[in-house]
Write a protein that holds these residues in place. Structure first.
Motif, PDB file in Angstrom:
ATOM      1  N   LYS A 203      -0.886  -3.176  -4.469  1.00 11.18           N
ATOM      2  CA  LYS A 203      -0.221  -3.823  -5.084  1.00 11.18           C
ATOM      3  C   LYS A 203      -0.388  -5.143  -4.563  1.00 11.18           C
TER       4      LYS A 203
ATOM      5  N   GLN B 131      -8.722  -3.755  -0.366  1.00  9.43           N
ATOM      6  CA  GLN B 131      -8.217  -2.190  -1.286  1.00  9.43           C
ATOM      7  C   GLN B 131      -9.143  -1.800  -0.286  1.00  9.43           C
TER       8      GLN B 131
ATOM      9  N   LYS C 100       1.004  -1.068   0.151  1.00 13.37           N
ATOM     10  CA  LYS C 100       0.065  -0.201  -0.049  1.00 13.37           C
ATOM     11  C   LYS C 100       1.029   1.096   0.088  1.00 13.37           C
ATOM     12  N   GLU C 101       1.198   1.736  -1.184  1.00 12.90           N
ATOM     13  CA  GLU C 101       1.807   3.298  -1.370  1.00 12.90           C
ATOM     14  C   GLU C 101       0.230   4.478  -1.174  1.00 12.90           C
TER      15      GLU C 101
ATOM     16  N   ASN D  14       5.316   3.987   3.176  1.00  8.63           N
ATOM     17  CA  ASN D  14       4.911   2.310   2.670  1.00  8.63           C
ATOM     18  C   ASN D  14       4.455   1.584   3.777  1.00  8.63           C
TER      19      ASN D  14
ATOM     20  N   ASN E 262      -1.597   6.789  -1.557  1.00 11.39           N
ATOM     21  CA  ASN E 262      -2.319   7.388  -3.143  1.00 11.39           C
ATOM     22  C   ASN E 262      -2.571   6.855  -4.005  1.00 11.39           C
ATOM     23  N   LYS E 263      -2.048   4.975  -3.460  1.00 12.00           N
ATOM     24  CA  LYS E 263      -1.837   4.256  -4.580  1.00 12.00           C
ATOM     25  C   LYS E 263      -2.881   3.158  -4.487  1.00 12.00           C
TER      26      LYS E 263
END
Length: 514
Positions: free
Chosen positions: A14, A111, A7-8, A93, A10-11
């Motif tokens: 993944k 998510q 979890k980055e 991160n 504002n992304k």
């Protein structure tokens, strides 16, 4: 296949797979450099930040001497075996470790969990009936418990809510102080402008009974209540109706909430009693929360101070034992400690060749690497003396193999120095000398009232310093006591009895071979 969920900021999340066969041969590395298996561009990430390997049928995460640290479940770590669901934080991160393959649905679910809390905010509904009004009071108090910046605001809010639904003339919220005496924290009166002295006339008979017998009490006519006949204050203050409950949580009582009425009998009901008892329990949770908050603040300050000199795992152990009252102390005591001294050979001439800024940069890089090594072997940095380092093994906490840890640290310091020299300009390269000795010392906070520091004093310290001063470049010399404790564990060469400055008798000296 095991994987990491990244979890980055504002992304979207993944999924990064971890190949077990590959991990057995080559570590999975994370950092800013393009050669890493996972590249993170956050400015707080080091070029090579951490790595994951597969060993002993488990996944091992290892920090690679990063500047800002690697955190697993909010604890800074050097090495740690990962478990299902562990949260790894580096910079801004977050990576979550999963041992088994996640389905697309599970990834999607992860998510969905990460959403702004405002999405879940619920406006308080309105209630008309008295029963629902009680529920609304508890609802509002629960919100206050979560959002109140301090305990005083919570207590004030609680008493205001109580007076909205309970027909009390006076109310006092008491907390027990360190001596076990009741101290008024909030005083309310249904008539605005009543003086404080009058408001504080309460029945100690009632409050004492509630605390001593651990009960909630309601009386419809206190003067004729057989449970309260000995109470002179009840007659003196003409108390009619009274309601008093303990502020309790688990087995601990923090205080009481006391309400009364001087004019009316039968003012309070059992519903009032149940509500006030529930309110008192919520307040107790708030008090417990405040104590934890204060304890965490103290721990944070202490941890910040200790982490400059002690390894993170030793700091954690000190804090844990301090909370458990296991006697970890920084007060003066006599104990066996292994002392390590190191300094840079011919530092004065090195400093003459370099600019001041170059000297400072050189020392900072060197000290950072040596500190990491000493921490790795559970040592503590006692002080930096110019270009010299004084490290302790066995104080303030003993690892039972402190001499062995000190010698291992010294050997790795030489290896780390070699690596450091290979990566700097040739004219800046240097060698160091190391001396180690074990013995009884006086350890503790020593100094004046204005300046106190934890240190050790004694002949064992002086011998360690003298050994370092006679060592050759990149040589480790140890005293006889240290040798006895590490005999057979390292390659050691006896150098015989050697005279040391300030010592009347010669000392048995040994060299630890690399």
């Amino acid at each position: 296949m095991p994987n990491l969920l990244l979890k980055e900021k504002n992304k979207p999340i993944k999924k990064i797979p971890l190949n077990m066969d590959g991990l057995k041969k080559t570590p999975f590395k994370v950092g800013r450099l393009p050669k890493n298996n996972l590249v993170l561009t956050d400015s707080k990430i080091s070029r090579e930040h951490f790595q994951i390997t597969f060993a002993d049928k488990r996944f091992l995460i290892e920090d690679l001497k990063s500047s800002n640290g690697t955190f697993v479940n909010n604890q800074r770590v050097q090495k740690k075996f990962l478990q299902e669901g562990d949260e790894i934080r580096v910079g801004e991160n977050i990576l979550t470790f999963h041992e088994n393959e996640l389905s697309p649905g599970e990834v999607e679910k992860a998510q969905e969990i990460i959403r702004p809390l405002k999405d879940f905010q619920i406006d308080a509904p309105s209630y008309d009936k008295k029963r629902d009004q009680y529920f609304f009071i508890l609802y509002q108090l629960g919100k206050t418990l979560i959002s109140a910046p301090n305990l005083n605001e919570l207590l004030e809010a609680a008493m205001s809510l109580i007076f909205q639904v309970i027909n009390a003339e006076r109310g006092i919220l008491f907390l027990l102080n360190e001596k076990g005496c009741l101290t008024p924290k909030v005083v309310k009166h249904s008539q605005v402008g009543r003086i404080v002295e009058e408001e504080l006339k309460f029945s100690s008979t009632i409050t004492q009974k509630v605390i001593e017998e651990r009960v909630s009490l309601i009386t419809s006519d206190a003067k004729y209540d057989p449970r309260l006949r000995t109470g002179e204050s009840i007659v003196q203050y003409n108390i009619r109706s009274a309601l008093c409950v303990p502020i309790w949580e688990g087995k601990e009582i923090f205080g009481v909430i006391y309400l009364d009425h001087l004019l009316e009998n039968h003012t309070f009901t059992e519903d009032n009693l149940e509500l006030l008892t529930a309110v008192a329990n919520l307040i107790a949770l708030g008090i417990r929360q405040e104590k934890l908050r204060e304890g965490n603040k103290k721990d944070a300050v202490l941890r910040s101070n200790l982490e400059r000199y002690l390894s993170p795992d030793v700091v954690t152990l000190i804090l844990q034992r301090s909370r458990e009252l296991e006697g970890v102390t920084l007060e003066i005591q006599e104990k066996e400690v292994t002392i390590l001294f190191s300094d840079i050979k011919d530092f004065a001439s090195l400093a003459e060749r370099l600019k001041p800024a170059e000297v400072a940069s050189l020392l900072n890089g060197y000290f950072n690497r040596m500190t990491s090594v000493i921490f790795k072997y559970h040592g503590s940095i006692n002080k930096f003396i110019g270009d010299a380092i004084m490290a302790l093994f066995g104080a303030p906490l003993s690892q039972e193999n402190d001499a062995q840890m000190a010698v291992q640290a010294a050997l790795e310091m030489l290896r780390e120095l070699q690596f450091y020299n290979e990566n700097i300009d040739e004219r800046k390269r240097f060698s160091i000398r190391l001396g180690i000795n074990t013995g009884q010392v006086v350890a503790g906070n020593i100094g004046s009232q204005s300046q106190m520091e934890y240190t050790v004093i004694g002949d064992a310290v002086n011998i360690a310093s003298r050994l370092e001063s006679i060592a050759k470049p990149n040589q480790i010399l140890i005293g006889e006591n240290t040798y006895e404790r590490i005999r057979g564990q390292f390659k050691v060469q006896a150098l015989g009895s050697v005279p040391l400055r300030g010592k009347k008798i010669k000392i048995g000296v040994y060299e630890v071979l690399q």
